[in-house]
Design an enzyme around this catalytic site. Sequence first.
Site, PDB file in Angstrom:
ATOM      1  N   LYS A  52       0.839  -1.207   0.000  1.00 39.90           N
ATOM      2  CA  LYS A  52       0.000   0.000   0.000  1.00 39.90           C
ATOM      3  C   LYS A  52       0.878   1.263   0.000  1.00 39.90           C
ATOM      4  O   LYS A  52       0.620   2.210  -0.739  1.00 39.90           O
ATOM      5  CB  LYS A  52      -0.954  -0.007   1.210  1.00 39.90           C
ATOM      6  CG  LYS A  52      -2.071  -1.041   1.063  1.00 39.90           C
ATOM      7  CD  LYS A  52      -2.883  -1.251   2.335  1.00 39.90           C
ATOM      8  CE  LYS A  52      -3.848  -2.425   2.158  1.00 39.90           C
ATOM      9  NZ  LYS A  52      -4.643  -2.747   3.351  1.00 39.90           N
ATOM     10  N   GLN A  96      -4.918  -1.715   9.650  1.00 42.13           N
ATOM     11  CA  GLN A  96      -4.780  -3.033   9.034  1.00 42.13           C
ATOM     12  C   GLN A  96      -5.316  -4.115   9.970  1.00 42.13           C
ATOM     13  O   GLN A  96      -4.992  -4.160  11.149  1.00 42.13           O
ATOM     14  CB  GLN A  96      -3.304  -3.294   8.683  1.00 42.13           C
ATOM     15  CG  GLN A  96      -3.057  -4.558   7.886  1.00 42.13           C
ATOM     16  CD  GLN A  96      -3.645  -4.527   6.460  1.00 42.13           C
ATOM     17  OE1 GLN A  96      -3.826  -3.458   5.871  1.00 42.13           O
ATOM     18  NE2 GLN A  96      -3.964  -5.694   5.928  1.00 42.13           N
ATOM     19  N   ASP A 119     -11.204   2.451   3.830  1.00 41.53           N
ATOM     20  CA  ASP A 119     -11.409   0.996   3.740  1.00 41.53           C
ATOM     21  C   ASP A 119     -12.897   0.667   3.573  1.00 41.53           C
ATOM     22  O   ASP A 119     -13.246  -0.465   3.236  1.00 41.53           O
ATOM     23  CB  ASP A 119     -10.929   0.322   5.038  1.00 41.53           C
ATOM     24  CG  ASP A 119      -9.628  -0.440   4.856  1.00 41.53           C
ATOM     25  OD1 ASP A 119      -9.340  -0.852   3.711  1.00 41.53           O
ATOM     26  OD2 ASP A 119      -8.907  -0.614   5.850  1.00 41.53           O
TER      27      ASP A 119
HETATM   28  N1  GUN Z   1      -6.944  -7.170   6.165  1.00 41.40           N
HETATM   29  C1  GUN Z   1      -7.226  -7.901   5.052  1.00 41.40           C
HETATM   30  N2  GUN Z   1      -7.719  -7.113   4.079  1.00 41.40           N
HETATM   31  C2  GUN Z   1      -7.769  -5.868   4.576  1.00 41.40           C
HETATM   32  C3  GUN Z   1      -8.176  -4.614   4.032  1.00 41.40           C
HETATM   33  O1  GUN Z   1      -8.637  -4.500   2.884  1.00 41.40           O
HETATM   34  N3  GUN Z   1      -8.042  -3.550   4.867  1.00 41.40           N
HETATM   35  C4  GUN Z   1      -7.581  -3.662   6.140  1.00 41.40           C
HETATM   36  N4  GUN Z   1      -7.525  -2.559   6.882  1.00 41.40           N
HETATM   37  N5  GUN Z   1      -7.196  -4.799   6.673  1.00 41.40           N
HETATM   38  C5  GUN Z   1      -7.285  -5.900   5.882  1.00 41.40           C
END
Ligand code: GUN
Length: 292
Positions: A52, A96, A119
């Site tokens: 990211k 996350q 998100d």
């Molecule tokens: N863990 C697995 N996929 C995601 C996601 O798209 N965003 C976040 N914040 N955590 C995750």
Amino acid sequence: MELIDGKKISAEIKEEIALEVKKIKQAGGKTPHLAAILVGHDGGSETYVAHKVKACEFVGFESSLIRYEDDVIEAELLAKIDELNNDVQIDGFIVQLPLPKHISEEKIIEAINPDKDVDGFHPVNVGRMSIGLPSFVSATPAGILQLLKRYNIDISGKHCVVLGRSNIVGRPVSILLSQKADVGNATVTVCHSRTANLKELCLQADIIIAALGVPEFLTGDMVKEGTVVIDVGTTRVKSDKTKSGWKLKGDVKFDEVAEKCSYITPVPGGVGPMTIVSLLKNTLLAAKGEIY
Ligand code: GUN
């Protein structure tokens, strides 16, 4: 069978975003800024967050990575979220997942200001998405829809079977696929661990979205000829053939299923890269104030 190339499509979208960022900067606008909170050292989460951050650099965003050890207390995370909610420099941020067991994911997600929740996990965004109002749509479902759109796969009136009912993928993607929308109007069946006739349902599907997190769950005998198969699985399994000692496995037994289907996403290189560009797109929308 045609391979759905998420790497190629995501590269195209990143170029589009980079161009837009360049124009914003040339016009004297503020550089979009995404922040990520990472707790602990889970290998998968480390990899996702690193991707990211790298993607932010590529498109010209600013990014901040805020790290905590596994034993951080909930109050400390909530205080940081409050700070980010009020920081005008930050357009959007993510926490996350998964988080350590002693921290309530629900509480953390609900603390995020919905207008910075890129998100799309906050109940306000999920609720707005569910009734077709402007919202941040969570990244993996949005990425799946983009892949279908950019490969001109018409889902209107088709039977779509979603395997898995998670808040992050299964549930939101099932809602989006059935909506009256450009990519939508499908008839959707959501299958889960209690579904009695899962194989029969899969055999009736025109499109299967496999998002249960069970490596190679979907086998060749579960799909009819011509099905479109989207594999969302990304489980790390041990491997003595790779330097890292593990490799990513999808929820689909690729070789068997690929022989029968019309389109299929590989793992890696299918849905994964799309998730990241969808997060970038949401951040750009947040920076431009286009949702709220
Ligand atoms: N863990 C697995 N996929 C995601 C996601 O798209 N965003 C976040 N914040 N955590 C995750």
